[in-house]
Design a protein around this motif. Structure first.
Motif, PDB file in Angstrom:
ATOM      1  N   ALA A   1       0.583   5.643   0.922  1.00  0.00           N
ATOM      2  CA  ALA A   1      -0.183   6.671   1.534  1.00  0.00           C
ATOM      3  C   ALA A   1       0.187   8.051   0.948  1.00  0.00           C
ATOM      4  O   ALA A   1       1.639   7.713   0.836  1.00  0.00           O
TER       5      ALA A   1
ATOM      6  N   ARG B   1      -4.911  15.055   5.899  1.00  0.00           N
ATOM      7  CA  ARG B   1      -5.622  13.819   5.755  1.00  0.00           C
ATOM      8  C   ARG B   1      -4.562  13.159   4.232  1.00  0.00           C
ATOM      9  O   ARG B   1      -4.012  13.391   3.682  1.00  0.00           O
TER      10      ARG B   1
ATOM     11  N   ASP C   1      -4.731   9.153   2.404  1.00  0.00           N
ATOM     12  CA  ASP C   1      -4.864   9.006   1.588  1.00  0.00           C
ATOM     13  C   ASP C   1      -4.180   7.703   1.524  1.00  0.00           C
ATOM     14  O   ASP C   1      -3.418   7.628   1.072  1.00  0.00           O
ATOM     15  N   GLU C   2      -5.108   6.350   1.334  1.00  0.00           N
ATOM     16  CA  GLU C   2      -4.283   5.034   1.415  1.00  0.00           C
ATOM     17  C   GLU C   2      -4.520   4.607   0.032  1.00  0.00           C
ATOM     18  O   GLU C   2      -5.865   4.208  -0.478  1.00  0.00           O
ATOM     19  N   ILE C   3      -3.585   3.893  -0.835  1.00  0.00           N
ATOM     20  CA  ILE C   3      -4.385   2.689  -1.998  1.00  0.00           C
ATOM     21  C   ILE C   3      -3.281   2.596  -2.390  1.00  0.00           C
ATOM     22  O   ILE C   3      -1.940   2.533  -2.201  1.00  0.00           O
TER      23      ILE C   3
ATOM     24  N   ARG D   1       0.736  -0.775  -0.162  1.00  0.00           N
ATOM     25  CA  ARG D   1       0.267   0.071   0.114  1.00  0.00           C
ATOM     26  C   ARG D   1       1.039   1.291  -0.302  1.00  0.00           C
ATOM     27  O   ARG D   1       1.774   1.210   0.234  1.00  0.00           O
TER      28      ARG D   1
ATOM     29  N   GLY E   1      -1.365  15.235  -3.489  1.00  0.00           N
ATOM     30  CA  GLY E   1      -2.418  14.637  -3.213  1.00  0.00           C
ATOM     31  C   GLY E   1      -2.292  13.207  -4.190  1.00  0.00           C
ATOM     32  O   GLY E   1      -1.138  12.813  -4.724  1.00  0.00           O
ATOM     33  N   LEU E   2      -2.648  12.728  -3.379  1.00  0.00           N
ATOM     34  CA  LEU E   2      -3.206  11.160  -4.232  1.00  0.00           C
ATOM     35  C   LEU E   2      -3.585  11.336  -5.760  1.00  0.00           C
ATOM     36  O   LEU E   2      -3.015  10.931  -7.012  1.00  0.00           O
ATOM     37  N   GLU E   3      -4.365  12.431  -6.167  1.00  0.00           N
ATOM     38  CA  GLU E   3      -4.618  12.290  -7.966  1.00  0.00           C
ATOM     39  C   GLU E   3      -3.845  13.010  -7.870  1.00  0.00           C
ATOM     40  O   GLU E   3      -4.295  12.549 -10.037  1.00  0.00           O
TER      41      GLU E   3
END
Length: 160
Positions: free
Chosen positions: A6, A13, A15-17, A4, A51-53
């Motif tokens: 992070a 914040r 986000d995990e993916i 994973r 961030g994630l995006e």
């Protein structure tokens, strides 16, 4: 064992993916950018919150063969617009305020032919819509990168 990742955003914040899900998302973005008309070597200005995006968009642009254009957001407006004008981006992906800035027409954005927003699914031309339903592109369909190609153009204030 699932690996994973992070990713912490500016709001703190996390986000995990999974790496697999991140790869799938970035491939969907790459397919969407190709369908959206970005050719190999297109210069794409990123005005997206970390961030994630952001990570998925960056990976998708790289897979699509685009050149990333990044400008330090800590610059004053005049310097920022000067850097954008010098980079002459073909496209912009930005959060809504950045999208509005480039649509309202400062001459720094005159080279821009394609515009997308990130971060909100309801905003016109949202990047999320490009990824929605995009076919997963097999690795065989991805062109081999030119080792001499430019991958990114970055402008910084020197503080980063």
């Amino acid at each position: 064992m699932l690996f994973r990742s992070a990713i912490a955003g500016p709001d703190g914040r996390v986000d995990e993916i999974t790496f697999g899900d991140l790869a799938q998302r970035s491939r969907a973005y790459a397919a969407g950018f190709r369908r959206g008309g970005l050719p190999d070597g297109a210069r794409v200005l990123l005005l997206v919150t970390p961030g994630l995006e952001f990570i998925a968009i960056v990976l998708g642009l790289l897979e699509a063969g685009c050149v990333l254009v990044m400008v330090d957001p800590g610059m004053d407006r005049r310097s920022l617009l000067g850097c954008i004008e010098r980079a002459a981006p073909d496209a912009v992906i930005g959060v809504p305020p950045a999208y509005l800035l480039n649509v309202l027409g400062p001459r720094a954005f005159r080279s821009v032919r394609r515009r997308w927003t990130a971060g909100v699914p309801w905003f016109p031309f949202a990047v999320e819509r490009l990824a929605a339903g995009a076919p997963m592109t097999p690795a065989a369909d991805v062109p081999e990168p030119d080792p001499a190609a430019v991958i990114a153009i970055g402008f910084t204030t020197g503080s980063t």
